[in-house]
Design a protein around this motif. Structure first.
Motif, PDB file in Angstrom:
ATOM      1  N   ASP A   1       0.847  -1.191   0.000  1.00 18.27           N
ATOM      2  CA  ASP A   1       0.000   0.000   0.000  1.00 18.27           C
ATOM      3  C   ASP A   1       0.886   1.246   0.000  1.00 18.27           C
ATOM      4  N   TYR A   2       1.179   1.772  -1.173  1.00 16.16           N
ATOM      5  CA  TYR A   2       2.069   2.925  -1.308  1.00 16.16           C
ATOM      6  C   TYR A   2       1.516   4.141  -0.574  1.00 16.16           C
ATOM      7  N   SER A   3       0.219   4.318  -0.618  1.00 14.58           N
ATOM      8  CA  SER A   3      -0.393   5.462   0.051  1.00 14.58           C
ATOM      9  C   SER A   3      -0.192   5.378   1.565  1.00 14.58           C
ATOM     10  N   ALA A   4      -0.502   4.241   2.150  1.00 13.98           N
ATOM     11  CA  ALA A   4      -0.333   4.070   3.597  1.00 13.98           C
ATOM     12  C   ALA A   4       1.144   4.148   3.986  1.00 13.98           C
TER      13      ALA A   4
ATOM     14  N   SER B   1       3.418   5.814   2.590  1.00 13.93           N
ATOM     15  CA  SER B   1       3.986   7.161   2.428  1.00 13.93           C
ATOM     16  C   SER B   1       3.984   7.918   3.756  1.00 13.93           C
ATOM     17  N   ARG B   2       3.205   7.469   4.734  1.00 17.01           N
ATOM     18  CA  ARG B   2       3.230   8.102   6.060  1.00 17.01           C
ATOM     19  C   ARG B   2       4.503   7.779   6.821  1.00 17.01           C
ATOM     20  N   VAL B   3       5.083   6.603   6.585  1.00 20.43           N
ATOM     21  CA  VAL B   3       6.315   6.218   7.285  1.00 20.43           C
ATOM     22  C   VAL B   3       7.530   6.241   6.365  1.00 20.43           C
ATOM     23  N   ALA B   4       7.292   6.372   5.068  1.00 23.82           N
ATOM     24  CA  ALA B   4       8.387   6.432   4.093  1.00 23.82           C
ATOM     25  C   ALA B   4       8.032   7.447   3.015  1.00 23.82           C
ATOM     26  N   PRO B   5       7.992   8.741   3.418  1.00 23.94           N
ATOM     27  CA  PRO B   5       7.606   9.765   2.446  1.00 23.94           C
ATOM     28  C   PRO B   5       8.666   9.922   1.366  1.00 23.94           C
ATOM     29  N   PRO B   6       8.354  10.421   0.196  1.00 26.10           N
ATOM     30  CA  PRO B   6       7.020  10.863  -0.188  1.00 26.10           C
ATOM     31  C   PRO B   6       6.221   9.793  -0.929  1.00 26.10           C
ATOM     32  N   ARG B   7       6.869   8.724  -1.414  1.00 24.79           N
ATOM     33  CA  ARG B   7       6.175   7.788  -2.308  1.00 24.79           C
ATOM     34  C   ARG B   7       5.851   6.433  -1.675  1.00 24.79           C
ATOM     35  N   GLY B   8       6.170   6.261  -0.381  1.00 24.50           N
ATOM     36  CA  GLY B   8       5.905   4.965   0.244  1.00 24.50           C
ATOM     37  C   GLY B   8       6.855   3.888  -0.219  1.00 24.50           C
ATOM     38  N   GLU B   9       8.085   4.303  -0.519  1.00 23.17           N
ATOM     39  CA  GLU B   9       9.104   3.378  -1.022  1.00 23.17           C
ATOM     40  C   GLU B   9      10.348   3.438  -0.136  1.00 23.17           C
ATOM     41  N   PRO B  10      10.306   2.795   1.030  1.00 23.30           N
ATOM     42  CA  PRO B  10      11.465   2.844   1.927  1.00 23.30           C
ATOM     43  C   PRO B  10      12.623   2.002   1.394  1.00 23.30           C
ATOM     44  N   ASP B  11      13.840   2.477   1.643  1.00 29.46           N
ATOM     45  CA  ASP B  11      15.004   1.667   1.322  1.00 29.46           C
ATOM     46  C   ASP B  11      14.932   0.350   2.092  1.00 29.46           C
ATOM     47  N   ILE B  12      15.704  -0.623   1.644  1.00 36.86           N
ATOM     48  CA  ILE B  12      15.862  -1.874   2.374  1.00 36.86           C
ATOM     49  C   ILE B  12      17.173  -1.742   3.144  1.00 36.86           C
ATOM     50  N   THR B  13      17.106  -1.959   4.451  1.00 37.66           N
ATOM     51  CA  THR B  13      18.266  -1.841   5.329  1.00 37.66           C
ATOM     52  C   THR B  13      18.740  -3.230   5.723  1.00 37.66           C
ATOM     53  N   PHE B  14      20.035  -3.437   5.663  1.00 44.14           N
ATOM     54  CA  PHE B  14      20.667  -4.697   6.056  1.00 44.14           C
ATOM     55  C   PHE B  14      21.391  -4.451   7.373  1.00 44.14           C
ATOM     56  N   MET B  15      21.160  -5.313   8.356  1.00 41.42           N
ATOM     57  CA  MET B  15      21.746  -5.137   9.680  1.00 41.42           C
ATOM     58  C   MET B  15      22.350  -6.448  10.167  1.00 41.42           C
ATOM     59  N   VAL B  16      23.322  -6.328  11.075  1.00 42.24           N
ATOM     60  CA  VAL B  16      23.969  -7.494  11.684  1.00 42.24           C
ATOM     61  C   VAL B  16      23.980  -7.327  13.198  1.00 42.24           C
ATOM     62  N   THR B  17      24.138  -8.444  13.906  1.00 33.95           N
ATOM     63  CA  THR B  17      24.271  -8.370  15.355  1.00 33.95           C
ATOM     64  C   THR B  17      25.565  -7.649  15.703  1.00 33.95           C
ATOM     65  N   GLN B  18      25.645  -7.137  16.913  1.00 38.18           N
ATOM     66  CA  GLN B  18      26.866  -6.459  17.366  1.00 38.18           C
ATOM     67  C   GLN B  18      28.070  -7.390  17.279  1.00 38.18           C
ATOM     68  N   ASP B  19      27.899  -8.646  17.677  1.00 41.19           N
ATOM     69  CA  ASP B  19      29.006  -9.617  17.591  1.00 41.19           C
ATOM     70  C   ASP B  19      29.467  -9.801  16.148  1.00 41.19           C
ATOM     71  N   GLN B  20      28.517  -9.937  15.237  1.00 40.21           N
ATOM     72  CA  GLN B  20      28.869 -10.110  13.828  1.00 40.21           C
ATOM     73  C   GLN B  20      29.539  -8.854  13.282  1.00 40.21           C
ATOM     74  N   TYR B  21      29.065  -7.705  13.694  1.00 42.73           N
ATOM     75  CA  TYR B  21      29.663  -6.426  13.288  1.00 42.73           C
ATOM     76  C   TYR B  21      31.141  -6.383  13.681  1.00 42.73           C
ATOM     77  N   GLU B  22      31.444  -6.820  14.878  1.00 44.34           N
ATOM     78  CA  GLU B  22      32.840  -6.862  15.332  1.00 44.34           C
ATOM     79  C   GLU B  22      33.645  -7.872  14.504  1.00 44.34           C
ATOM     80  N   LYS B  23      33.081  -9.050  14.254  1.00 41.02           N
ATOM     81  CA  LYS B  23      33.774 -10.072  13.458  1.00 41.02           C
ATOM     82  C   LYS B  23      34.061  -9.605  12.044  1.00 41.02           C
TER      83      LYS B  23
END
Length: 112
Positions: free
Chosen positions: A60-63, A65-87
């Motif tokens: 739902d691009y319209s919905a 757009s309230r959390v990912a303005p202006p088009r409702g297309e948020p980036d995809i974020t890649f994350m790791v645990t703190q331990d993995q970040y250190e490794k």
């Protein structure tokens, strides 16, 4: 794991369990989720732009757009645990255009 939105707060409860059982990385839409995951010890290492070709069914691009303005297309974020970040040697967060490159960087701290 993923949330279908029906159990508010379940993600916060399950993240530590996932990490205890060997989970080292995750992907999420860059809305409010990275902040929640950071509170559970995850660190952002990569991102890619939203791609409509791979949007979930019924997105739902319209919905959104309230959390990912202006088009409702948020980036995809890649994350790791703190331990993995250190490794991985504490890699700087990087933006990619290609999913596979971002995924490789998330798992190894570098690209080929």
């Amino acid at each position: 794991m993923y949330s279908d939105g029906s159990s508010r707060g379940a993600t916060r409860a399950l993240l530590p369990i996932a990490a205890e059982r060997g989970g080292t990385h995750l992907e999420c839409f860059d809305t409010f989720l990275p902040k929640i995951y950071a509170r559970s010890g995850f660190v952002k290492v990569a991102s890619i732009p939203f791609n409509r070709e791979f949007a979930p069914d019924g997105w739902d691009y319209s919905a959104m757009s309230r959390v990912a303005p202006p088009r409702g297309e948020p980036d995809i974020t890649f994350m790791v645990t703190q331990d993995q970040y250190e490794k991985l040697g504490r890699p700087e967060p990087r933006s990619f255009q290609d999913y596979d490159e971002a995924d490789e960087y998330t798992r190894t701290g570098h690209t080929s």
